[in-house]
Design a protein around this motif. Structure first.
Motif, PDB file in Angstrom:
ATOM      1  N   GLU A   1       3.868   8.342   8.002  1.00 55.58           N
ATOM      2  CA  GLU A   1       4.027   6.907   8.193  1.00 55.58           C
ATOM      3  C   GLU A   1       5.470   6.451   8.005  1.00 55.58           C
ATOM      4  O   GLU A   1       5.858   5.406   8.506  1.00 55.58           O
ATOM      5  CB  GLU A   1       3.120   6.142   7.232  1.00 55.58           C
ATOM      6  CG  GLU A   1       1.650   6.318   7.552  1.00 55.58           C
ATOM      7  CD  GLU A   1       0.790   5.514   6.594  1.00 55.58           C
ATOM      8  OE1 GLU A   1       0.959   4.295   6.541  1.00 55.58           O
ATOM      9  OE2 GLU A   1      -0.025   6.145   5.909  1.00 55.58           O
ATOM     10  N   CYS A   2       6.258   7.195   7.265  1.00 52.70           N
ATOM     11  CA  CYS A   2       7.631   6.750   7.026  1.00 52.70           C
ATOM     12  C   CYS A   2       8.614   7.378   8.009  1.00 52.70           C
ATOM     13  O   CYS A   2       9.802   7.137   7.924  1.00 52.70           O
ATOM     14  CB  CYS A   2       8.051   7.034   5.581  1.00 52.70           C
ATOM     15  SG  CYS A   2       8.220   8.764   5.157  1.00 52.70           S
TER      16      CYS A   2
ATOM     17  N   SER B   1       6.552  -0.372  -2.382  1.00 50.09           N
ATOM     18  CA  SER B   1       5.365   0.483  -2.402  1.00 50.09           C
ATOM     19  C   SER B   1       5.614   1.575  -3.436  1.00 50.09           C
ATOM     20  O   SER B   1       6.741   2.060  -3.568  1.00 50.09           O
ATOM     21  CB  SER B   1       5.149   1.128  -1.031  1.00 50.09           C
ATOM     22  OG  SER B   1       4.187   2.162  -1.134  1.00 50.09           O
TER      23      SER B   1
ATOM     24  N   SER C   1       1.937  -2.808   7.120  1.00 50.34           N
ATOM     25  CA  SER C   1       0.601  -2.964   7.688  1.00 50.34           C
ATOM     26  C   SER C   1       0.204  -4.435   7.744  1.00 50.34           C
ATOM     27  O   SER C   1       0.786  -5.286   7.076  1.00 50.34           O
ATOM     28  CB  SER C   1      -0.410  -2.196   6.839  1.00 50.34           C
ATOM     29  OG  SER C   1      -0.581  -2.841   5.586  1.00 50.34           O
TER      30      SER C   1
ATOM     31  N   ASP D   1      -0.776  -5.576   4.237  1.00 48.48           N
ATOM     32  CA  ASP D   1       0.384  -5.916   3.409  1.00 48.48           C
ATOM     33  C   ASP D   1       1.020  -7.223   3.862  1.00 48.48           C
ATOM     34  O   ASP D   1       1.431  -8.043   3.037  1.00 48.48           O
ATOM     35  CB  ASP D   1       1.425  -4.793   3.450  1.00 48.48           C
ATOM     36  CG  ASP D   1       1.032  -3.593   2.616  1.00 48.48           C
ATOM     37  OD1 ASP D   1       0.223  -3.755   1.680  1.00 48.48           O
ATOM     38  OD2 ASP D   1       1.528  -2.498   2.892  1.00 48.48           O
TER      39      ASP D   1
ATOM     40  N   HIS E   1       9.690   8.892  -0.868  1.00 49.37           N
ATOM     41  CA  HIS E   1      10.145   9.086   0.501  1.00 49.37           C
ATOM     42  C   HIS E   1      11.561   8.582   0.778  1.00 49.37           C
ATOM     43  O   HIS E   1      12.320   9.234   1.467  1.00 49.37           O
ATOM     44  CB  HIS E   1       9.181   8.376   1.466  1.00 49.37           C
ATOM     45  CG  HIS E   1       7.776   8.858   1.337  1.00 49.37           C
ATOM     46  ND1 HIS E   1       7.321  10.021   1.909  1.00 49.37           N
ATOM     47  CD2 HIS E   1       6.723   8.346   0.654  1.00 49.37           C
ATOM     48  CE1 HIS E   1       6.048  10.201   1.605  1.00 49.37           C
ATOM     49  NE2 HIS E   1       5.658   9.196   0.846  1.00 49.37           N
TER      50      HIS E   1
ATOM     51  N   GLN F   1       0.838  -1.197   0.000  1.00 48.16           N
ATOM     52  CA  GLN F   1       0.000   0.000   0.000  1.00 48.16           C
ATOM     53  C   GLN F   1       0.877   1.253   0.000  1.00 48.16           C
ATOM     54  O   GLN F   1       2.013   1.230   0.460  1.00 48.16           O
ATOM     55  CB  GLN F   1      -0.886   0.031   1.251  1.00 48.16           C
ATOM     56  CG  GLN F   1      -1.864  -1.104   1.329  1.00 48.16           C
ATOM     57  CD  GLN F   1      -2.619  -1.114   2.657  1.00 48.16           C
ATOM     58  OE1 GLN F   1      -2.163  -0.577   3.660  1.00 48.16           O
ATOM     59  NE2 GLN F   1      -3.777  -1.734   2.648  1.00 48.16           N
ATOM     60  N   GLU F   2       0.314   2.335  -0.505  1.00 45.82           N
ATOM     61  CA  GLU F   2       1.038   3.613  -0.471  1.00 45.82           C
ATOM     62  C   GLU F   2       1.006   4.176   0.946  1.00 45.82           C
ATOM     63  O   GLU F   2       0.144   3.832   1.740  1.00 45.82           O
ATOM     64  CB  GLU F   2       0.409   4.598  -1.451  1.00 45.82           C
ATOM     65  CG  GLU F   2       0.626   4.183  -2.891  1.00 45.82           C
ATOM     66  CD  GLU F   2       0.294   5.276  -3.880  1.00 45.82           C
ATOM     67  OE1 GLU F   2       0.547   6.466  -3.570  1.00 45.82           O
ATOM     68  OE2 GLU F   2      -0.218   4.943  -4.948  1.00 45.82           O
ATOM     69  N   TYR F   3       1.975   5.035   1.258  1.00 42.86           N
ATOM     70  CA  TYR F   3       2.046   5.655   2.568  1.00 42.86           C
ATOM     71  C   TYR F   3       2.459   7.109   2.413  1.00 42.86           C
ATOM     72  O   TYR F   3       2.918   7.526   1.347  1.00 42.86           O
ATOM     73  CB  TYR F   3       3.016   4.896   3.486  1.00 42.86           C
ATOM     74  CG  TYR F   3       4.413   4.746   2.921  1.00 42.86           C
ATOM     75  CD1 TYR F   3       5.398   5.711   3.151  1.00 42.86           C
ATOM     76  CD2 TYR F   3       4.754   3.636   2.141  1.00 42.86           C
ATOM     77  CE1 TYR F   3       6.669   5.568   2.633  1.00 42.86           C
ATOM     78  CE2 TYR F   3       6.021   3.482   1.627  1.00 42.86           C
ATOM     79  CZ  TYR F   3       6.977   4.451   1.873  1.00 42.86           C
ATOM     80  OH  TYR F   3       8.237   4.314   1.357  1.00 42.86           O
ATOM     81  N   ASP F   4       2.301   7.897   3.492  1.00 43.57           N
ATOM     82  CA  ASP F   4       2.712   9.306   3.426  1.00 43.57           C
ATOM     83  C   ASP F   4       3.858   9.537   4.413  1.00 43.57           C
ATOM     84  O   ASP F   4       4.292   8.624   5.108  1.00 43.57           O
ATOM     85  CB  ASP F   4       1.537  10.246   3.685  1.00 43.57           C
ATOM     86  CG  ASP F   4       0.912  10.059   5.052  1.00 43.57           C
ATOM     87  OD1 ASP F   4       1.618   9.635   5.986  1.00 43.57           O
ATOM     88  OD2 ASP F   4      -0.294  10.334   5.182  1.00 43.57           O
TER      89      ASP F   4
ATOM     90  N   SER G   1       5.006   4.458  -3.067  1.00 35.87           N
ATOM     91  CA  SER G   1       5.440   5.618  -2.283  1.00 35.87           C
ATOM     92  C   SER G   1       6.932   5.611  -1.984  1.00 35.87           C
ATOM     93  O   SER G   1       7.490   6.640  -1.605  1.00 35.87           O
ATOM     94  CB  SER G   1       4.683   5.662  -0.953  1.00 35.87           C
ATOM     95  OG  SER G   1       3.302   5.675  -1.167  1.00 35.87           O
TER      96      SER G   1
ATOM     97  N   ARG H   1       8.027   5.263  13.539  1.00 32.18           N
ATOM     98  CA  ARG H   1       7.079   4.201  13.194  1.00 32.18           C
ATOM     99  C   ARG H   1       7.634   2.846  13.610  1.00 32.18           C
ATOM    100  O   ARG H   1       8.739   2.491  13.261  1.00 32.18           O
ATOM    101  CB  ARG H   1       6.780   4.215  11.698  1.00 32.18           C
ATOM    102  CG  ARG H   1       5.706   3.213  11.343  1.00 32.18           C
ATOM    103  CD  ARG H   1       5.221   3.416   9.942  1.00 32.18           C
ATOM    104  NE  ARG H   1       4.164   2.420   9.713  1.00 32.18           N
ATOM    105  CZ  ARG H   1       4.030   1.710   8.618  1.00 32.18           C
ATOM    106  NH1 ARG H   1       4.844   1.913   7.621  1.00 32.18           N
ATOM    107  NH2 ARG H   1       3.070   0.836   8.503  1.00 32.18           N
TER     108      ARG H   1
END
Length: 131
Positions: free
Chosen positions: A61-62, A106, A71, A74, A112, A55-58, A108, A66
């Motif tokens: 979350e990175c 991901s 997740s 995932d 990131h 899944q994508e993350y922002d 994302s 964390r």
């Protein structure tokens, strides 16, 4: 064309099948029917790339704080994919060399952490077709 199907000569069919079956890219959606789809051409497969997309993350979350690296969704997807793949491969009879490549990423990641990293196979197509 007959009945909406294109006819290909047997000679060309062998060439096309050898090329198409030598190198297989599997995603979670393709993995479901992998065993039945490739059954007839299993002997032609030289390279399997299991490419799993998380899944994508922002940025929140990175962040380093964390605790969980992925997740639960995932984690289940990865576990199921490995079980499905190895269940299918375990039914195959040994037949020459088979190279398995696995990547998990991901979309994302490039935003990131890994700005210049790409996820492509590391083996040239020509190597897969030799056998």
């Amino acid at each position: 064309m007959a009945n909406g199907r294109v006819r290909v000569s047997r000679e060309w069919q062998k060439i096309i099948e050898r090329h198409n079956s030598a190198r297989i890219k599997l995603t979670t959606s393709r993995l479901v029917d992998f065993g039945s789809i490739i059954h007839r051409n299993r002997a032609l497969v030289r390279y399997v790339w299991l490419c799993l997309e998380l899944q994508e993350y922002d940025c929140t979350e990175c962040a380093p704080k964390r605790q969980e690296p992925i997740s639960d969704t995932d984690n289940i997807m990865i576990t199921t994919a490995f079980q499905d793949l190895f269940s299918t491969l375990s039914a195959w009879e040994p037949n020459g060399n088979l190279l398995l490549d696995i990547s998990v990423h991901s979309p994302s990641d490039s935003e990131h952490w890994f700005k210049y990293l790409t996820f492509e196979p590391n083996i040239p197509t020509e190597e897969c077709e030799q056998g």
